[in-house]
Motif scaffolding. Structure first.
Motif, mmCIF file in Angstrom:
data_model
loop_
_atom_site.group_PDB
_atom_site.id
_atom_site.type_symbol
_atom_site.label_atom_id
_atom_site.label_comp_id
_atom_site.label_asym_id
_atom_site.label_seq_id
_atom_site.Cartn_x
_atom_site.Cartn_y
_atom_site.Cartn_z
ATOM 1 N N PRO A 1 0.824 -1.222 0.000
ATOM 2 C CA PRO A 1 0.000 0.000 0.000
ATOM 3 C C PRO A 1 0.859 1.274 0.000
ATOM 4 C CG PRO A 1 -0.882 -1.589 1.569
ATOM 5 C CD PRO A 1 0.427 -2.150 1.091
ATOM 6 N N GLU A 2 1.924 1.272 0.794
ATOM 7 C CA GLU A 2 2.822 2.423 0.833
ATOM 8 C C GLU A 2 3.477 2.656 -0.544
ATOM 9 O OE1 GLU A 2 3.244 4.533 3.250
ATOM 10 O OE2 GLU A 2 4.880 5.639 2.296
ATOM 11 N N GLY A 3 3.868 1.569 -1.207
ATOM 12 C CA GLY A 3 4.457 1.668 -2.544
ATOM 13 C C GLY A 3 3.464 2.239 -3.547
ATOM 14 N N VAL A 4 2.229 1.752 -3.508
ATOM 15 C CA VAL A 4 1.186 2.246 -4.427
ATOM 16 C C VAL A 4 0.982 3.743 -4.204
ATOM 17 C CG1 VAL A 4 -1.283 2.117 -5.000
ATOM 18 C CG2 VAL A 4 0.007 0.010 -4.587
ATOM 19 N N LYS A 5 0.963 4.147 -2.941
ATOM 20 C CA LYS A 5 0.758 5.554 -2.601
ATOM 21 C C LYS A 5 1.899 6.417 -3.156
ATOM 22 C CE LYS A 5 -0.672 8.259 1.414
ATOM 23 N NZ LYS A 5 0.273 9.183 1.966
ATOM 24 N N LYS A 6 3.139 5.969 -2.917
ATOM 25 C CA LYS A 6 4.307 6.728 -3.381
ATOM 26 C C LYS A 6 4.303 6.879 -4.910
ATOM 27 C CE LYS A 6 8.576 5.904 -2.054
ATOM 28 N NZ LYS A 6 9.741 5.108 -1.589
ATOM 29 N N VAL A 7 3.990 5.772 -5.592
ATOM 30 C CA VAL A 7 3.994 5.795 -7.059
ATOM 31 C C VAL A 7 2.890 6.727 -7.574
ATOM 32 C CG1 VAL A 7 3.570 4.387 -9.123
ATOM 33 C CG2 VAL A 7 5.071 3.529 -7.315
ATOM 34 N N SER A 8 1.713 6.663 -6.956
ATOM 35 C CA SER A 8 0.614 7.503 -7.441
ATOM 36 C C SER A 8 0.925 8.985 -7.200
ATOM 37 C CB SER A 8 -0.712 7.097 -6.790
ATOM 38 O OG SER A 8 -0.721 7.435 -5.428
ATOM 39 N N GLU A 9 1.539 9.279 -6.093
ATOM 40 C CA GLU A 9 1.897 10.679 -5.810
ATOM 41 C C GLU A 9 2.990 11.170 -6.756
ATOM 42 O OE1 GLU A 9 2.722 10.569 -1.615
ATOM 43 O OE2 GLU A 9 0.584 10.703 -1.098
ATOM 44 N N PHE A 10 3.958 10.295 -7.031
ATOM 45 C CA PHE A 10 5.041 10.666 -7.945
ATOM 46 C C PHE A 10 4.489 11.061 -9.319
ATOM 47 C CE2 PHE A 10 8.195 8.982 -11.146
ATOM 48 C CZ PHE A 10 9.150 9.967 -10.976
ATOM 49 N N PHE A 11 3.506 10.312 -9.803
ATOM 50 C CA PHE A 11 2.944 10.606 -11.125
ATOM 51 C C PHE A 11 1.776 11.607 -11.066
ATOM 52 C CE2 PHE A 11 4.879 6.418 -12.360
ATOM 53 C CZ PHE A 11 5.696 6.911 -13.369
ATOM 54 N N ASN A 12 1.557 12.221 -9.916
ATOM 55 C CA ASN A 12 0.436 13.152 -9.752
ATOM 56 C C ASN A 12 -0.911 12.531 -10.127
ATOM 57 O OD1 ASN A 12 2.055 15.349 -8.897
ATOM 58 N ND2 ASN A 12 2.638 15.720 -11.035
#
Ligand code: A3P
Length: 281
Positions: A195-206
């Motif tokens: 879940p933390e990885g999904v969050k980081k990736v989604s934030e990185f790509f806006n």
């Protein structure tokens, strides 16, 4: 492809091995012209570091964030597998495009960097990467079968495998670690907290998501969930891409001597680097 002799399945281009069937010279030549867009989602991984896992996660993030429910495109996600005419069709693809590659950053289309597209890089510790690659060689009909574990071990250590040396890739990304358009995630971190990885990736790509969306994407992207869905997502290639999905399987393959050899090359090349510190095994 299956009929091609093993020794013809790879060829060398500027010192690096590639698949003769999927990445012939005309495909590689054409790639230099590929025009990135600022809003492309670029996904990079050395082979067997978790590329297909992140492709699935990224598609789910895009669908959830944009409210679309698009089926995966018919084309393979690696740009170096796209014949020249298909590469041309990319210019008509709607935004956001997901462009994947296993290429070393210095050999990627230059526009990937000059257009300032966001680049997500997936890395995995080298011992498990090697194990995964060994099994992949033996199962994938477009690649030559490994003669033996010991032979593949020495080929990997020497960078005499398709897409070149793991260590060269790691060192090249180490230099770009602080580039604001680059984010590196590791297989190990994703396994530990998806879940933390999904969050980081989604934030990185806006591409912002609610906590609920993050939870359901992570739930659908575990190894077992993806294995169950693999016939649908990858057809007969499902059992080639989803093997074991664990951290530390190298302990079942490496001899003590091989483990020491890997520790030494890892120490020599990546000691003291930030990326090296994240690829502990
Ligand atoms: P193993 O061979 O160790 O099982 P790539 O997609 O870059 O080719 O990487 C393949 C590796 O990622 C394989 O490793 C595969 O099992 C693993 N993998 C695929 N989906 C996964 C998931 N959802 N969770 C964990 N590992 C996954």
């Amino acid at each position: 492809a299956a009929k091609m002799k093993d020794e013809d399945k790879l060829y060398k281009r500027e010192g690096i091995l590639y698949s003769s069937i999927l990445s012939p010279p005309e495909t590689m030549d054409k790639l230099t012209e590929l025009q990135a867009r600022e809003d492309d989602l670029i996904l990079v991984a050395y082979p067997k570091c978790g590329f297909n896992w992140m492709v699935a996660v990224l598609r789910k993030i895009v669908n959830a964030s944009t409210g679309k429910n698009e089926k995966p495109p018919e084309r393979p996600p690696l740009v170096e597998f796209l014949p020249p005419d298909v590469q041309e069709e990319l210019s008509e693809m709607p935004t956001p495009r997901l462009l994947g590659t296993h290429l070393h950053p210095d050999l990627m289309p230059a526009s990937f960097f000059t257009k300032k597209a966001k680049i997500l890089v997936v890395f995995r510790n080298p011992k498990d990467t090697l194990v995964s690659y060994f099994h992949f060689m033996n199962k994938n009909p477009v690649l030559p079968s490994a003669e033996s574990w010991d032979k593949f071990f020495s080929d990997f250590m020497a960078g005499e495998v398709a897409w070149g040396s793991y260590f060269d890739h790691a060192l090249a990304w180490e230099k770009r670690l602080d580039d604001p358009n680059v984010m590196i995630v590791t297989y190990e971190d994703l396994k530990q907290n998806l879940p933390e990885g999904v969050k980081k990736v989604s934030e990185f790509f806006n591409l912002p998501l609610t906590d609920e969306q993050i939870g359901s994407i992570a739930g659908e992207s575990t190894f077992n969930a993806m294995l169950e869905n693999s016939q649908k997502s990858h057809g007969n290639f499902g059992n080639i891409f989803f093997r074991k999905g664990e951290v530390g399987d190298w302990k079942n393959h490496f001899s003590d001597v091989q483990s020491k050899q890997m520790d030494e090359i890892f120490q020599a090349k990546l000691a003291g680097t930030k990326l090296g510190a994240r690829l502990k095994y």
